[in-house]
Design an enzyme around this catalytic site. Structure first.
Site, mmCIF file in Angstrom:
data_model
loop_
_atom_site.group_PDB
_atom_site.id
_atom_site.type_symbol
_atom_site.label_atom_id
_atom_site.label_comp_id
_atom_site.label_asym_id
_atom_site.label_seq_id
_atom_site.Cartn_x
_atom_site.Cartn_y
_atom_site.Cartn_z
ATOM 1 N N ASP A 121 0.890 -1.041 -0.115
ATOM 2 C CA ASP A 121 0.036 -0.087 -0.100
ATOM 3 C C ASP A 121 0.891 1.340 -0.014
ATOM 4 O OD1 ASP A 121 -2.310 -1.419 0.163
ATOM 5 O OD2 ASP A 121 -2.551 -1.406 2.249
ATOM 6 N N PRO A 122 0.420 2.204 -0.582
ATOM 7 C CA PRO A 122 1.111 3.631 -0.555
ATOM 8 C C PRO A 122 1.596 3.879 0.991
ATOM 9 C CG PRO A 122 -0.723 4.025 -2.075
ATOM 10 C CD PRO A 122 -0.745 2.426 -1.414
#
Length: 293
Positions: free
Chosen positions: A38-39
């Site tokens: 995930d970012p």
């Protein structure tokens, strides 16, 4: 450029963005990462370059290790601290948390979160979620081999160590733990510390890659599959393998290998040729993928 770079992905960058950064730095068009982060997550992201991208699927199958920060006492629509708060409650304490963790080890069922890259009718779930839509997702089995409370980071925040199978959503694990405690829980931070037999200690930051040049941190392609057994073949066998031909078990001194077992194949001079797959029916080693360097 052919090989493997172990990137310490920074927060705020997508895995796709990390691959694009390596494409820019190396000039290599074929770049593949081995497991999405995930970012908001940081940590180990193995990136394969050139013909080594043929090994991506093998690295994605491996076990992962994470350090996750769990915040109790709240629920959000994204299951992490970046989302819209749906509910807050008094947080359970450390003793209660330690008591429920064993319930989440072994093979468990997880429902994938709406904010994920899975597709429904060709559309990413996170795209539907951003439109305010929610669709049915079937629970699926994942394995959590180790789940350990490392430390308390505050009165309602805890650092966990998780060793799990591919496809495990740590955000979902945090949410499920919070539900089990009755107070809610979200993921506050996530760092991948190991995958594919590699450790975060071997990873390099993007800034360091830019400063040193990627060649300084390029690992050989076969390091990506070091966990598989190796086979040495003759020059004639190497030529046959590189042309897509199968190799007889008897001539490889292979005795009843498991059907579908994978092997690293090396030719003269210890040259890595690619991966072979045991075909028990034909008693031959078939080509899984070829790496010609």
């Amino acid at each position: 450029m052919v090989g493997l770079i172990l990137l310490d992905k920074p927060e705020g960058m997508t895995s796709f963005g990390a691959a694009a950064a390596l494409r820019r730095l190396t000039g290599e068009k074929r770049v593949g990462h081995t497991g999405t982060l995930d970012p908001m997550a940081t940590g180990l992201l193995p990136i394969l370059l050139g013909q080594a991208t043929r090994l991506v699927s093998l690295l994605m199958e491996t076990e992962k290790e994470y350090e996750a920060v769990l915040r109790l006492g709240m629920r959000t629509d994204t299951l992490d601290v970046t989302g819209r708060i749906l509910e807050t409650r008094p947080a359970a304490g450390r003793v209660e948390l330690e008591a429920v963790l064993p319930r989440f080890t072994g093979e468990i069922l997880q429902t994938p979160p709406m904010y994920s890259a899975l597709k429904k009718d060709g559309v990413r779930l996170y795209e539907l979620a951003r439109q305010g839509k929610e669709v049915e997702r079937k629970p699926r089995p994942v394995t959590i081999r180790e789940l350990e409370l490392l430390e308390a980071c505050g009165p309602d925040t805890y650092r966990l160590r998780v060793v799990c199978s591919k496809g495990t959503y740590i955000r979902t694990l945090c949410d499920d733990i919070g539900r089990e405690l009755g107070c809610g829980g979200v993921m506050a931070a996530l760092r991948r510390t190991a995958t594919g037999g590699f450790s975060i200690r071997e990873a390099v930051a993007l800034e360091q890659l830019e400063a040193d040049g990627p060649a300084a941190h390029l690992l050989p392609a076969d390091r990506a599959v070091a966990g598989y057994p190796a086979l040495q073949v003759s020059a004639a066998q190497a030529g046959r393998f590189l042309n897509g031909g199968q190799l007889d078990f008897a001539r490889l001194s292979l005795q009843n290998p498991a059907h579908g077992a994978l092997y690293r194949v090396y030719g003269p001079g210890n040259r890595f040729l690619g991966m072979g797959r045991a075909d028990g029916d034909k008693e031959q080693l078939a080509v899984q993928c070829i790496i010609q360097i």
